[in-house]
Design an enzyme around this catalytic site. Structure first.
Site, PDB file in Angstrom:
ATOM      1  N   LYS A  60       0.873  -1.181   0.000  1.00 40.19           N
ATOM      2  CA  LYS A  60       0.000   0.000   0.000  1.00 40.19           C
ATOM      3  C   LYS A  60       0.907   1.228   0.000  1.00 40.19           C
ATOM      4  O   LYS A  60       1.433   1.628   1.037  1.00 40.19           O
ATOM      5  CB  LYS A  60      -0.879  -0.025   1.272  1.00 40.19           C
ATOM      6  CG  LYS A  60      -2.213   0.678   1.138  1.00 40.19           C
ATOM      7  CD  LYS A  60      -2.140   2.146   0.812  1.00 40.19           C
ATOM      8  CE  LYS A  60      -1.866   3.028   2.005  1.00 40.19           C
ATOM      9  NZ  LYS A  60      -1.667   4.441   1.625  1.00 40.19           N
ATOM     10  N   GLY A  73       6.619   5.010   8.465  1.00 39.65           N
ATOM     11  CA  GLY A  73       5.832   6.234   8.500  1.00 39.65           C
ATOM     12  C   GLY A  73       5.930   6.885   9.865  1.00 39.65           C
ATOM     13  O   GLY A  73       6.909   6.696  10.589  1.00 39.65           O
ATOM     14  N   SER A  74       4.898   7.621  10.213  1.00 37.74           N
ATOM     15  CA  SER A  74       4.939   8.413  11.442  1.00 37.74           C
ATOM     16  C   SER A  74       4.688   7.553  12.682  1.00 37.74           C
ATOM     17  O   SER A  74       4.112   6.464  12.594  1.00 37.74           O
ATOM     18  CB  SER A  74       3.887   9.518  11.356  1.00 37.74           C
ATOM     19  OG  SER A  74       2.615   8.926  11.261  1.00 37.74           O
ATOM     20  N   GLY A  94       2.098   4.487  13.096  1.00 41.20           N
ATOM     21  CA  GLY A  94       2.739   3.217  13.462  1.00 41.20           C
ATOM     22  C   GLY A  94       2.060   2.559  14.658  1.00 41.20           C
ATOM     23  O   GLY A  94       1.854   1.345  14.681  1.00 41.20           O
ATOM     24  N   GLU A 101       9.256   1.188  11.196  1.00 53.57           N
ATOM     25  CA  GLU A 101      10.349   2.130  10.889  1.00 53.57           C
ATOM     26  C   GLU A 101       9.733   3.518  10.992  1.00 53.57           C
ATOM     27  O   GLU A 101       9.002   3.947  10.102  1.00 53.57           O
ATOM     28  CB  GLU A 101      10.872   1.891   9.466  1.00 53.57           C
ATOM     29  CG  GLU A 101      11.422   0.508   9.212  1.00 53.57           C
ATOM     30  CD  GLU A 101      12.846   0.331   9.721  1.00 53.57           C
ATOM     31  OE1 GLU A 101      13.369   1.239  10.396  1.00 53.57           O
ATOM     32  OE2 GLU A 101      13.418  -0.731   9.455  1.00 53.57           O
ATOM     33  N   CYS A 113      13.594  10.285   7.328  1.00 55.23           N
ATOM     34  CA  CYS A 113      13.495   9.822   8.720  1.00 55.23           C
ATOM     35  C   CYS A 113      14.833   9.914   9.421  1.00 55.23           C
ATOM     36  O   CYS A 113      14.904  10.228  10.596  1.00 55.23           O
ATOM     37  CB  CYS A 113      12.978   8.394   8.759  1.00 55.23           C
ATOM     38  SG  CYS A 113      13.966   7.293   7.756  1.00 55.23           S
ATOM     39  N   GLU A 172      10.533  15.938  15.694  1.00 55.71           N
ATOM     40  CA  GLU A 172      10.862  15.727  14.286  1.00 55.71           C
ATOM     41  C   GLU A 172      10.107  16.758  13.453  1.00 55.71           C
ATOM     42  O   GLU A 172       8.881  16.843  13.523  1.00 55.71           O
ATOM     43  CB  GLU A 172      10.450  14.316  13.861  1.00 55.71           C
ATOM     44  CG  GLU A 172      10.853  14.022  12.430  1.00 55.71           C
ATOM     45  CD  GLU A 172      10.404  12.647  11.959  1.00 55.71           C
ATOM     46  OE1 GLU A 172       9.231  12.302  12.162  1.00 55.71           O
ATOM     47  OE2 GLU A 172      11.237  11.928  11.386  1.00 55.71           O
TER      48      GLU A 172
END
Ligand code: NAD
Length: 494
Positions: A191, A244-245, A249, A266, A300, A396
């Site tokens: 996806k 992703g974020s 996650g 991740e 990231c 971040e």
């Protein structure tokens, strides 16, 4: 030619690959999503429409999982490790043959300067090659056991693996997760992100041309809350790889937990580069800046914090300011230092962080290139003398913003470097051998670089985080353990 003249290239590029961007790739066939809906992609460099893509829904995810299950029961499930390796090698070669087209698609879709997009396409090929070579080199072991028994382990695929990827490095992230999963003999449902998914579709087309059996790789574009959520909670999935974020996650992990499905996460980072007085500053300088502004800071493993020891602080800061002031920002196809951010929303988020630095010393900014147009541009911004607990030094930002933090000694550097909830990457610049080892051991991060910095780079190097940067490892040989499960067999033969 002005920066935007080439931005309607997308139709020609899609025609070259020969797929319809409004389709999903399921069971080896391009097909419209079941309810026929589409989403609109924008070109981040111009903020104009790029093309429509499929809006996959839970029913399309069902179809993709069913196709993957069929593949596991038929052709793909019976492929030998050697056959899987050869297929991946062919796929890697096809990616190499299409580096230029893939790079242009990615530049239009993600907004990254062409040279960065080209590097990502080459990395995608490299992942295919690496995992092609690894496919028949991973194996179980024989185990010392009781008299009259032979015991051994078998390393087996999970079965159906789900891959949810973000928009910032589609090709690299697909390469590292789908490449390793296919090498281990899993069938994948991918996806891609709703903001950028064209190279994911192109990769599926190339996989098909390479001879990957129907259903071994299925791609369903769509919204996170629809297709993504359906994939992470699907009872037919046996493993999820999510990049992703942190916020998403945790949703993915709890959705997967209902079926007790293992998850690799991740997530984000706030990675530090630590420069000591005895460092080779000439060598450090390009890494300090590039690792912060690469892909407009939407990385990231971006090094968003630069920790500099006081003895070289002023001299190095002047060189950083000089370099920053030369950074050119503009259309991805103009191939400058920095492209646009992915979306207006991301631009607003990053701009509001820059505003929250109004109490800080803003020492340098990049420059908007003439003819840059109306894309989602944010000028790279460098803040100096930043307290380590300031919001800009803790959260971040995911944009081209770096903070410079002074420190006195090794203990203080470590406390600051380890003083965020994240732990993805860190680097240390020093010529003291003993300090290199001490720091590498004490830094809380999934990867530590000494006298270099690899923003996620290195196909061979296991990658992943600790703390809020996630868990599990992708890349390198280590990923093959994550994308497989171990069966222990004990045979009693007297
Ligand atoms: P995001 O979490 O919003 O989206 C990532 C993916 O998740 C997209 O495909 C999205 O459609 C999907 N998604 C969204 N909601 C979902 C849901 N409820 N269920 C299932 N899937 C859902 O992240 P983003 O903003 O697109 O990406 C930026 C983040 O990704 C940053 O935090 C960055 O640090 C992180 N990132 C991490 C790595 C790494 O390797 N550690 C690499 C790249 C990006």
């Amino acid at each position: 030619m002005n920066d935007t003249d080439q931005s309607n290239n997308v139709d020609a590029l899609l025609a070259k690959f020969g797929f319809d961007s409004t389709h999903c790739f399921i069971g080896g066939v391009w097909q419209a999503p079941l309810d026929g809906e589409t989403l609109q992609l924008l070109n981040p460099s111009t903020a104009e429409n790029l093309c429509a893509i499929a809006r996959g829904k839970p029913s399309d995810i069902d179809a993709a999982v069913a196709a993957a299950q069929t593949a596991m029961q038929t052709g793909w499930g019976r492929a030998t490790a050697l056959q899987r390796g050869r297929l991946l090698m062919r796929l890697g070669q096809l990616v190499l043959d299409h580096v230029e087209e893939l790079a242009q698609l990615e530049a239009l879709d993600v907004g990254k300067p062409l040279k960065q997009a080209r590097a990502d396409a080459i990395a995608l090929a490299r992942y295919c090659e690496f995992y092609a070579g690894a496919a028949d080199k991973i194996h179980g072991e024989t185990l010392p056991y009781l008299e009259g028994y032979t015991a051994y382990t078998l390393r087996e695929p999970h079965g159906i693996t789900g891959h949810i990827v973000p928009w910032n490095y589609p090709m690299q992230i697909i390469g590292r997760s789908v490449g390793a999963a296919l090498a281990m003999g899993n069938a994948c449902v991918l996806k891609p992100a709703e903001e950028a998914c064209l190279t994911a579709l192109a990769f599926a087309e190339l996989a098909s041309q390479a001879g990957l059996p129907a259903g071994a790789l299925n791609v369903v574009p769509g919204l996170g809350a629809e297709a993504g959520s359906a994939l992470s909670s699907h009872p037919g999935i046996n493993h999820i790889s999510f990049t992703g974020s942190v916020a998403t996650g945790t949703l993915v992990q709890s959705a997967a937990s209902a079926s007790v499905v293992p998850v690799t996460l991740e997530l984000g980072g706030k990675s530090a580069q630590v420069v000591f007085d005895d460092a080779d500053l000439d060598a450090a300088l390009p890494f300090l800046v590039n690792a912060g502004i690469q892909n407009a800071g939407q990385t990231c493993s971006a090094s968003s914090r630069l920790l500099i020891q006081r003895g070289v602080y002023q001299a190095l800061l002047e060189r950083l300011v000089d370099r920053y002031s030369q950074l050119q920002v503009g259309n991805a196809l103009a191939d400058l230092d920095v492209g646009p951010l992915i979306s207006a929303k991301q631009k607003d988020i990053v701009s509001s962080y820059i505003d929250r630095g109004n109490d800080l010393e803003k020492v340098a900014m990049g420059e908007l290139h003439e003819g840059a147009g109306n894309g989602h541009f944010v000028l790279p911004t460098l803040f100096a003398g930043v307290p380590s607990d300031h919001v800009l030094a803790q959260e971040e930002i995911f944009g081209p913003v770096q903070v410079v933090i002074p420190f006195d000694d090794e203990d203080e550097a470590l406390a600051i470097a380890n003083g965020t909830p994240y732990g993805l990457v860190a680097s240390v610049w020093t010529n003291s051998g003993a300090r290199q080892f001490r720091m590498a051991k004490a830094l809380r991060a999934g990867q530590v670089f000494i006298n270099n910095y690899g923003a996620g780079g290195g196909v061979e190097l296991p990658f992943g985080g600790v703390g809020k940067s996630g868990h599990g490892r992708e890349k390198g040989f280590e990923a093959l353990y994550g994308f497989s499960t171990l069966k222990t067999v004990a045979v009693s033969h007297g």
